[in-house]
Scaffold this motif. Structure first.
Motif, PDB file in Angstrom:
ATOM      1  N   SER A   2       0.837  -1.191   0.000  1.00 14.42           N
ATOM      2  CA  SER A   2       0.000   0.000   0.000  1.00 14.42           C
ATOM      3  C   SER A   2       0.875   1.244   0.000  1.00 14.42           C
ATOM      4  O   SER A   2       1.799   1.363   0.811  1.00 14.42           O
ATOM      5  CB  SER A   2      -0.885   0.004   1.246  1.00 14.42           C
ATOM      6  OG  SER A   2      -1.533   1.242   1.388  1.00 14.42           O
ATOM      7  N   ASN A   3       0.572   2.171  -0.895  1.00 13.77           N
ATOM      8  CA  ASN A   3       1.365   3.399  -0.944  1.00 13.77           C
ATOM      9  C   ASN A   3       0.941   4.394   0.127  1.00 13.77           C
ATOM     10  O   ASN A   3       1.649   5.366   0.366  1.00 13.77           O
ATOM     11  CB  ASN A   3       1.273   4.028  -2.332  1.00 13.77           C
ATOM     12  CG  ASN A   3       2.201   3.363  -3.306  1.00 13.77           C
ATOM     13  OD1 ASN A   3       3.302   2.957  -2.963  1.00 13.77           O
ATOM     14  ND2 ASN A   3       1.763   3.231  -4.548  1.00 13.77           N
ATOM     15  N   ASP A   4      -0.171   4.157   0.783  1.00 12.09           N
ATOM     16  CA  ASP A   4      -0.598   5.017   1.893  1.00 12.09           C
ATOM     17  C   ASP A   4       0.376   4.931   3.053  1.00 12.09           C
ATOM     18  O   ASP A   4       0.820   5.939   3.603  1.00 12.09           O
ATOM     19  CB  ASP A   4      -1.988   4.596   2.373  1.00 12.09           C
ATOM     20  CG  ASP A   4      -3.072   5.338   1.625  1.00 12.09           C
ATOM     21  OD1 ASP A   4      -4.253   5.028   1.832  1.00 12.09           O
ATOM     22  OD2 ASP A   4      -2.723   6.239   0.831  1.00 12.09           O
ATOM     23  N   ASP A   5       0.675   3.690   3.443  1.00 14.97           N
ATOM     24  CA  ASP A   5       1.466   3.494   4.660  1.00 14.97           C
ATOM     25  C   ASP A   5       2.565   2.453   4.503  1.00 14.97           C
ATOM     26  O   ASP A   5       3.238   2.120   5.483  1.00 14.97           O
ATOM     27  CB  ASP A   5       0.546   3.075   5.808  1.00 14.97           C
ATOM     28  CG  ASP A   5      -0.301   1.862   5.474  1.00 14.97           C
ATOM     29  OD1 ASP A   5      -1.233   1.550   6.244  1.00 14.97           O
ATOM     30  OD2 ASP A   5      -0.044   1.219   4.422  1.00 14.97           O
ATOM     31  N   GLY A   6       2.739   1.935   3.281  1.00 11.10           N
ATOM     32  CA  GLY A   6       3.777   0.929   3.061  1.00 11.10           C
ATOM     33  C   GLY A   6       3.418  -0.438   3.593  1.00 11.10           C
ATOM     34  O   GLY A   6       4.250  -1.352   3.599  1.00 11.10           O
ATOM     35  N   ASN A   7       2.164  -0.609   4.026  1.00  9.10           N
ATOM     36  CA  ASN A   7       1.735  -1.895   4.559  1.00  9.10           C
ATOM     37  C   ASN A   7       1.826  -2.961   3.473  1.00  9.10           C
ATOM     38  O   ASN A   7       1.503  -2.702   2.312  1.00  9.10           O
ATOM     39  CB  ASN A   7       0.299  -1.788   5.069  1.00  9.10           C
ATOM     40  CG  ASN A   7      -0.155  -3.037   5.772  1.00  9.10           C
ATOM     41  OD1 ASN A   7       0.626  -3.694   6.457  1.00  9.10           O
ATOM     42  ND2 ASN A   7      -1.423  -3.390   5.605  1.00  9.10           N
ATOM     43  N   THR A   8       2.258  -4.155   3.847  1.00  8.24           N
ATOM     44  CA  THR A   8       2.412  -5.240   2.878  1.00  8.24           C
ATOM     45  C   THR A   8       1.544  -6.427   3.244  1.00  8.24           C
ATOM     46  O   THR A   8       1.242  -6.663   4.417  1.00  8.24           O
ATOM     47  CB  THR A   8       3.881  -5.693   2.789  1.00  8.24           C
ATOM     48  OG1 THR A   8       4.321  -6.103   4.091  1.00  8.24           O
ATOM     49  CG2 THR A   8       4.769  -4.565   2.288  1.00  8.24           C
ATOM     50  N   LYS A   9       1.151  -7.168   2.227  1.00  4.46           N
ATOM     51  CA  LYS A   9       0.351  -8.377   2.417  1.00  4.46           C
ATOM     52  C   LYS A   9       0.945  -9.490   1.566  1.00  4.46           C
ATOM     53  O   LYS A   9       1.529  -9.235   0.509  1.00  4.46           O
ATOM     54  CB  LYS A   9      -1.108  -8.127   2.015  1.00  4.46           C
ATOM     55  CG  LYS A   9      -1.809  -7.047   2.835  1.00  4.46           C
ATOM     56  CD  LYS A   9      -3.233  -6.875   2.382  1.00  4.46           C
ATOM     57  CE  LYS A   9      -3.959  -5.826   3.207  1.00  4.46           C
ATOM     58  NZ  LYS A   9      -3.455  -4.471   2.937  1.00  4.46           N
ATOM     59  N   TYR A  10       0.766 -10.722   2.037  1.00  3.83           N
ATOM     60  CA  TYR A  10       1.304 -11.881   1.334  1.00  3.83           C
ATOM     61  C   TYR A  10       0.316 -13.042   1.356  1.00  3.83           C
ATOM     62  O   TYR A  10      -0.410 -13.225   2.339  1.00  3.83           O
ATOM     63  CB  TYR A  10       2.608 -12.351   1.983  1.00  3.83           C
ATOM     64  CG  TYR A  10       3.716 -11.334   1.941  1.00  3.83           C
ATOM     65  CD1 TYR A  10       3.908 -10.438   2.989  1.00  3.83           C
ATOM     66  CD2 TYR A  10       4.557 -11.248   0.836  1.00  3.83           C
ATOM     67  CE1 TYR A  10       4.916  -9.488   2.945  1.00  3.83           C
ATOM     68  CE2 TYR A  10       5.569 -10.307   0.789  1.00  3.83           C
ATOM     69  CZ  TYR A  10       5.743  -9.427   1.844  1.00  3.83           C
ATOM     70  OH  TYR A  10       6.741  -8.488   1.790  1.00  3.83           O
ATOM     71  N   ALA A  11       0.358 -13.822   0.291  1.00  5.08           N
ATOM     72  CA  ALA A  11      -0.368 -15.089   0.306  1.00  5.08           C
ATOM     73  C   ALA A  11       0.314 -16.019   1.306  1.00  5.08           C
ATOM     74  O   ALA A  11       1.541 -15.963   1.485  1.00  5.08           O
ATOM     75  CB  ALA A  11      -0.356 -15.706  -1.086  1.00  5.08           C
ATOM     76  N   ASP A  12      -0.462 -16.882   1.932  1.00  2.00           N
ATOM     77  CA  ASP A  12       0.108 -17.815   2.906  1.00  2.00           C
ATOM     78  C   ASP A  12       1.198 -18.682   2.281  1.00  2.00           C
ATOM     79  O   ASP A  12       2.172 -19.044   2.938  1.00  2.00           O
ATOM     80  CB  ASP A  12      -0.990 -18.706   3.477  1.00  2.00           C
ATOM     81  CG  ASP A  12      -1.913 -17.962   4.422  1.00  2.00           C
ATOM     82  OD1 ASP A  12      -3.027 -18.454   4.672  1.00  2.00           O
ATOM     83  OD2 ASP A  12      -1.529 -16.874   4.897  1.00  2.00           O
ATOM     84  N   SER A  13       1.033 -18.992   1.004  1.00  2.00           N
ATOM     85  CA  SER A  13       1.969 -19.884   0.332  1.00  2.00           C
ATOM     86  C   SER A  13       3.351 -19.281   0.131  1.00  2.00           C
ATOM     87  O   SER A  13       4.314 -20.012  -0.145  1.00  2.00           O
ATOM     88  CB  SER A  13       1.401 -20.305  -1.031  1.00  2.00           C
ATOM     89  OG  SER A  13       1.142 -19.170  -1.833  1.00  2.00           O
ATOM     90  N   VAL A  14       3.474 -17.950   0.279  1.00  2.00           N
ATOM     91  CA  VAL A  14       4.776 -17.314   0.046  1.00  2.00           C
ATOM     92  C   VAL A  14       5.317 -16.585   1.262  1.00  2.00           C
ATOM     93  O   VAL A  14       6.428 -16.056   1.231  1.00  2.00           O
ATOM     94  CB  VAL A  14       4.719 -16.336  -1.157  1.00  2.00           C
ATOM     95  CG1 VAL A  14       4.185 -17.045  -2.395  1.00  2.00           C
ATOM     96  CG2 VAL A  14       3.915 -15.095  -0.828  1.00  2.00           C
ATOM     97  N   LYS A  15       4.535 -16.527   2.338  1.00  2.00           N
ATOM     98  CA  LYS A  15       4.980 -15.821   3.542  1.00  2.00           C
ATOM     99  C   LYS A  15       6.292 -16.399   4.044  1.00  2.00           C
ATOM    100  O   LYS A  15       6.471 -17.612   4.116  1.00  2.00           O
ATOM    101  CB  LYS A  15       3.920 -15.939   4.635  1.00  2.00           C
ATOM    102  CG  LYS A  15       2.785 -14.958   4.515  1.00  2.00           C
ATOM    103  CD  LYS A  15       1.782 -15.117   5.648  1.00  2.00           C
ATOM    104  CE  LYS A  15       0.603 -14.164   5.476  1.00  2.00           C
ATOM    105  NZ  LYS A  15      -0.436 -14.374   6.510  1.00  2.00           N
TER     106      LYS A  15
END
Length: 125
Positions: free
Chosen positions: A52-65
């Protein structure tokens, strides 16, 4: 014209690493979220990661975490996907995507407005 251009795909052995890059025309700050999706032959498209460009928050699929890391270089207008400990099941075409929709909910592929042409990642011995 807004464009996303991926690079960095290729053939790598299991356990190896690759870094994908997504060059964004204009400024990456023009988008709310930038993400990576992938699609393997015969399988459904899957959301891999998003930043997210708002706050740099990142998300990942469980398969790649724990194996993949998404990052951005605002000065270079580029988003990266560092992929470590690659597995044969990571083989797919990887697409860079972006949206200007402030209420986008990842990993909704339909909410991503702009897509690159993709780069092929093959993990094989």
């Amino acid at each position: 014209q807004l464009q996303l251009v991926e690079s960095g795909g290729g053939l790598v052995q299991p356990g190896g690493s690759l870094r994908l890059a997504c060059a964004v025309s204009g400024s990456i700050l023009d988008y709310y979220d930038i993400g990576w999706f992938r699609q393997a032959p015969g399988k459904e498209r899957e959301g891999v990661s998003c930043i997210s460009n708002d706050d740099g928050n990142t998300k990942y699929a469980d398969s790649v975490k724990g194996r993949f890391t998404i990052s951005r270089d605002i000065a270079k207008n580029t988003v990266y996907l560092q992929m470590n400990s690659l597995r044969p099941e990571d083989t797919a075409i990887y697409y860079c995507t972006a949206t200007k929709w402030p209420r986008y909910v990842w990993p909704d592929a339909l909410g991503m407005e702009i897509w690159g042409k993709g780069t092929l990642v093959t993990v094989s011995s």
